[in-house]
Scaffold this active site. Structure first.
Site, PDB file in Angstrom:
ATOM      1  N   GLY A 133     -36.250 -10.232  18.591  1.00  0.00           N
ATOM      2  CA  GLY A 133     -36.351  -9.829  17.186  1.00  0.00           C
ATOM      3  C   GLY A 133     -35.173 -10.311  16.371  1.00  0.00           C
ATOM      4  N   ARG A 185     -29.905 -10.424  13.479  1.00  0.00           N
ATOM      5  CA  ARG A 185     -28.925 -10.627  12.395  1.00  0.00           C
ATOM      6  C   ARG A 185     -29.565 -11.363  11.243  1.00  0.00           C
ATOM      7  NH1 ARG A 185     -25.659 -15.983  13.673  1.00  0.00           N
ATOM      8  NH2 ARG A 185     -27.105 -16.868  15.155  1.00  0.00           N
ATOM      9  N   LYS A 231     -29.384 -14.628   6.807  1.00  0.00           N
ATOM     10  CA  LYS A 231     -28.957 -14.672   8.205  1.00  0.00           C
ATOM     11  C   LYS A 231     -27.491 -14.248   8.248  1.00  0.00           C
ATOM     12  CE  LYS A 231     -29.340 -17.829  12.157  1.00  0.00           C
ATOM     13  NZ  LYS A 231     -29.734 -19.180  12.571  1.00  0.00           N
ATOM     14  N   ASP A 263     -23.357  -7.692  16.271  1.00  0.00           N
ATOM     15  CA  ASP A 263     -22.860  -7.090  15.027  1.00  0.00           C
ATOM     16  C   ASP A 263     -23.742  -7.403  13.821  1.00  0.00           C
ATOM     17  OD1 ASP A 263     -22.331  -9.750  14.692  1.00  0.00           O
ATOM     18  OD2 ASP A 263     -20.147  -9.544  14.545  1.00  0.00           O
ATOM     19  N   ARG A 289     -31.652 -18.570   4.131  1.00  0.00           N
ATOM     20  CA  ARG A 289     -32.551 -19.544   4.741  1.00  0.00           C
ATOM     21  C   ARG A 289     -33.933 -19.460   4.106  1.00  0.00           C
ATOM     22  NH1 ARG A 289     -32.924 -19.999  11.224  1.00  0.00           N
ATOM     23  NH2 ARG A 289     -34.137 -18.077  11.192  1.00  0.00           N
ATOM     24  N   ASP A 306     -38.417 -18.326  21.618  1.00  0.00           N
ATOM     25  CA  ASP A 306     -38.131 -17.582  20.382  1.00  0.00           C
ATOM     26  C   ASP A 306     -37.499 -18.482  19.328  1.00  0.00           C
ATOM     27  OD1 ASP A 306     -36.086 -17.223  22.572  1.00  0.00           O
ATOM     28  OD2 ASP A 306     -34.867 -16.626  20.864  1.00  0.00           O
ATOM     29  N   ASN A 307     -37.120 -19.690  19.708  1.00  0.00           N
ATOM     30  CA  ASN A 307     -36.565 -20.635  18.739  1.00  0.00           C
ATOM     31  C   ASN A 307     -37.539 -21.773  18.473  1.00  0.00           C
ATOM     32  OD1 ASN A 307     -34.178 -19.182  18.566  1.00  0.00           O
ATOM     33  ND2 ASN A 307     -33.197 -20.334  20.214  1.00  0.00           N
ATOM     34  N   ASP A 343     -33.803 -22.362  13.835  1.00  0.00           N
ATOM     35  CA  ASP A 343     -32.676 -21.789  14.582  1.00  0.00           C
ATOM     36  C   ASP A 343     -31.720 -22.844  15.119  1.00  0.00           C
ATOM     37  OD1 ASP A 343     -33.644 -19.350  13.944  1.00  0.00           O
ATOM     38  OD2 ASP A 343     -33.821 -18.590  15.981  1.00  0.00           O
TER      39      ASP A 343
HETATM   40  P1  AMP Z   1     -30.296 -17.110  18.985  1.00  0.00           P
HETATM   41  O1  AMP Z   1     -29.668 -17.538  20.265  1.00  0.00           O
HETATM   42  O2  AMP Z   1     -29.428 -17.275  17.785  1.00  0.00           O
HETATM   43  O3  AMP Z   1     -31.647 -17.704  18.778  1.00  0.00           O
HETATM   44  O4  AMP Z   1     -30.492 -15.531  19.095  1.00  0.00           O
HETATM   45  C1  AMP Z   1     -31.120 -14.883  20.180  1.00  0.00           C
HETATM   46  C2  AMP Z   1     -31.270 -13.431  19.840  1.00  0.00           C
HETATM   47  O5  AMP Z   1     -29.995 -12.811  19.673  1.00  0.00           O
HETATM   48  C3  AMP Z   1     -32.050 -13.132  18.561  1.00  0.00           C
HETATM   49  O6  AMP Z   1     -32.794 -11.974  18.766  1.00  0.00           O
HETATM   50  C4  AMP Z   1     -30.946 -12.937  17.561  1.00  0.00           C
HETATM   51  O7  AMP Z   1     -31.358 -12.188  16.443  1.00  0.00           O
HETATM   52  C5  AMP Z   1     -29.907 -12.192  18.386  1.00  0.00           C
HETATM   53  N1  AMP Z   1     -28.552 -12.356  17.851  1.00  0.00           N
HETATM   54  C6  AMP Z   1     -27.816 -13.478  17.833  1.00  0.00           C
HETATM   55  N2  AMP Z   1     -26.617 -13.258  17.273  1.00  0.00           N
HETATM   56  C7  AMP Z   1     -26.581 -11.956  16.922  1.00  0.00           C
HETATM   57  C8  AMP Z   1     -25.595 -11.117  16.304  1.00  0.00           C
HETATM   58  N3  AMP Z   1     -24.409 -11.561  15.934  1.00  0.00           N
HETATM   59  N4  AMP Z   1     -25.936  -9.812  16.105  1.00  0.00           N
HETATM   60  C9  AMP Z   1     -27.130  -9.341  16.489  1.00  0.00           C
HETATM   61  N5  AMP Z   1     -28.073 -10.076  17.075  1.00  0.00           N
HETATM   62  C10 AMP Z   1     -27.821 -11.376  17.291  1.00  0.00           C
HETATM   63 MG    MG Z   2     -33.081 -17.635  17.606  1.00  0.00          MG
END
Ligand code: AMP
Ligand code: MG
Length: 489
Positions: free
Chosen positions: A84, A87, A107, A119, A170, A246-247, A256
């Site tokens: 989900g 952030r 974002k 965070d 975004r 998810d990306n 992403d």
């Molecule tokens: P990503 O690797 O950026 O595609 O993120 C993978 C998952 O981690 C997704 O569900 C993001 O929303 C969550 N995520 C990444 N960075 C953060 C953050 N700083 N705080 C909360 N969730 C995060």
């Molecule tokens: Mg992602």
């Protein structure tokens, strides 16, 4: 700005209503005038206090409620049932003058119910990288999410080190991922999968509305778009870096931007991502990974394809089997056009693809090779030097160029028109890793966004010769080389 929110017409399990968390001292570091114009938005609004307040999450528009979207995903091949938007917040949808709807997402606007231990924030570094990358990709004509604005929050975030915080505004036609389908399918919520499918069809594939075999047709279109996308990436040396499901967008946009990178030398096994220890998402693995991701999507759709599960698997497999051929044709044709040859002639395709092997064996710079080729005459001569010196063994290029020139005689095209056609598809400038890094370093260390702006300006016209910026056209000096890229979330 007036937004609507159609995603909330889906059942509550699809999203969590979430307010952004205000930041202490927001300021714009970039506003994308060109995109604002293209989307038919009011540029004057972006100068208002309300714009900064809304886009930095100090306040929300009355018209819509922000939401965090629910999704799951396979990360590095491993199933993760809940991810989900941890952030990111979807403020709502902007409708452009042609009636297309665009998600406006913040974002880095604070925690959501999906944040787990995160965070909900973003460092300014990844904001600068995503802004530059998505706009550079758009200028190259590659399907992608866009960057409407970037904001400095005036706060810091704790990552490897303490870094300034940022928010990326975004824009995307869709934020629905393969992982969104997986989230419901793997809970056995097939009605929700059907609802999501119909939402996608209504918004992005209206010609399929109400057709009886729409799940299969839609899946076929996702396969086509994904094949084209990965081919387009690879023609400019792009490595996404973290192609988890998810990306992976279901409308075929790049989404992403994390530890992505662009090839300098054409080394097909290249991995930049610091977290990709096995090389799962290496440059040359991307077609196979896209096919793997599409298989996960196929699994979600099985109950919609046929009542009998054996039959459904058979139908899905047949459709999936089209992917390698679609990718191969798209890529081979693309590479052939990049060499100025004719994709309808098998000999030309063979010769063009042969250039990739010679480049790989001789660590030739991919971008400079293709761009340089466009200026070469029908006959060998001193003009060849700009390209041949890119190859460890220049004679290997000479041998290839002999075959290439033999093909050119089939075309009887004058040099100026060949150069023009080739320059229109072979960029002079790409977002090389060391250029992105310079812009990020200036942003993080000095809150200096001038290098970012200059680079964005340069990359908004990637196919134009810009002699005053020649130093940004080539690969890094050894001490500027960036060998690892980071999510840096
Ligand atoms: P990503 O690797 O950026 O595609 O993120 C993978 C998952 O981690 C997704 O569900 C993001 O929303 C969550 N995520 C990444 N960075 C953060 C953050 N700083 N705080 C909360 N969730 C995060
Ligand atoms: Mg992602």
């Amino acid at each position: 700005m007036r937004l609507t929110q159609t995603y909330t017409q889906l059942p509550a399990a699809f999203y969590a209503k979430t307010q952004p968390t205000p930041v202490v001292d927001p300021s714009f570091i970039a506003i994308n005038d060109r995109l604002i114009k293209a989307l038919g938005m009011d540029r004057a609004w972006f100068d208002s206090d309300q714009a900064l307040a809304v886009l930095s999450g100090q306040t929300t528009l009355k018209s819509t409620t922000p939401i965090a979207q629910a999704y799951a995903g396979h990360q590095f091949g491993h199933w993760v049932p809940i991810l989900g938007d941890g952030r990111a917040l979807l403020l709502g949808e902007h409708t452009d003058p042609s009636g297309n709807r665009w998600d406006i997402q913040l974002k880095g606007a604070g925690p959501t119910p999906f944040s787990r231990n995160g965070d909900g924030r973003s460092s300014i570094g990844p904001v600068v990288r995503e802004y530059l990358a998505s706009e550079a990709m758009a200028a190259l004509g590659i399907p992608t999410t866009r960057a409407l604005a970037a904001i400095s929050t005036g706060e810091t975030v704790q990552r490897q080190e303490i870094e300034p915080g940022g928010i990326l505004v975004r824009v995307a036609q869709s934020h629905v991922r393969i992982g969104t389908f997986e989230f419901f399918a793997r809970q056995g919520l097939n009605d929700a999968v059907a609802q999501l499918l119909d939402y996608q069809i209504e918004r992005h594939h209206p010609h399929l509305i109400g057709t009886p075999d729409r799940a299969l047709k839609w899946f076929g279109e996702v396969i086509e778009r994904t094949a084209h996308l990965v081919s387009a990436w690879m023609q400019v040396g792009f490595i996404h870096g973290v192609m988890n499901t998810d990306n992976c967008s279901v409308i075929g946009d790049t989404i992403d931007y994390g530890p992505f990178g662009f090839l300098d030398s054409f080394v097909p096994e290249t991995v930049y991502s610091s977290i990709d220890h096995q090389g799962r998402y290496a440059y040359n693995q991307q077609p196979a990974i896209a096919a793997w991701n599409l298989s996960r999507l196929a699994e979600c759709l099985l109950p919609l394809l046929a009542k009998d599960s054996e039959e459904a698997i058979e139908i899905a497999t047949q459709t999936l089997n089209a992917f390698p051929g679609l990718f191969k044709t798209d890529f081979e044709h693309g590479i052939t056009r990049k060499t100025g040859l004719d994709p309808s002639q098998p000999k030309h395709v063979e010769v063009a693809m042969g250039l990739l092997d010679v480049m790989a064996q001789n660590t030739a710079d991919m971008t400079l090779t293709f761009r340089g080729l466009g200026a070469l005459d029908d006959q060998p001569g001193t003009g060849d030097e700009t390209v041949r010196q890119l190859f460890d063994d220049p004679q290997a290029f000479d041998r290839w160029a002999g075959q290439w020139r033999a093909c050119l005689t089939d075309l009887s095209q004058e040099l100026p028109s060949r150069t023009e056609a080739m320059n229109a598809i072979n960029p002079a400038f790409i977002l090389r890793n060391h250029l992105a890094q310079r812009a990020v370093d200036a942003a993080i260390e000095d809150l200096d966004f001038e290098p970012m702006r200059r680079l964005q300006n340069l990359l908004s016209r990637p196919f134009d010769d810009q002699p005053e910026h020649d130093k940004w056209a080539g690969p890094p000096a050894p001490d500027q080389r960036v060998t690892a890229t980071f999510c840096g979330t």
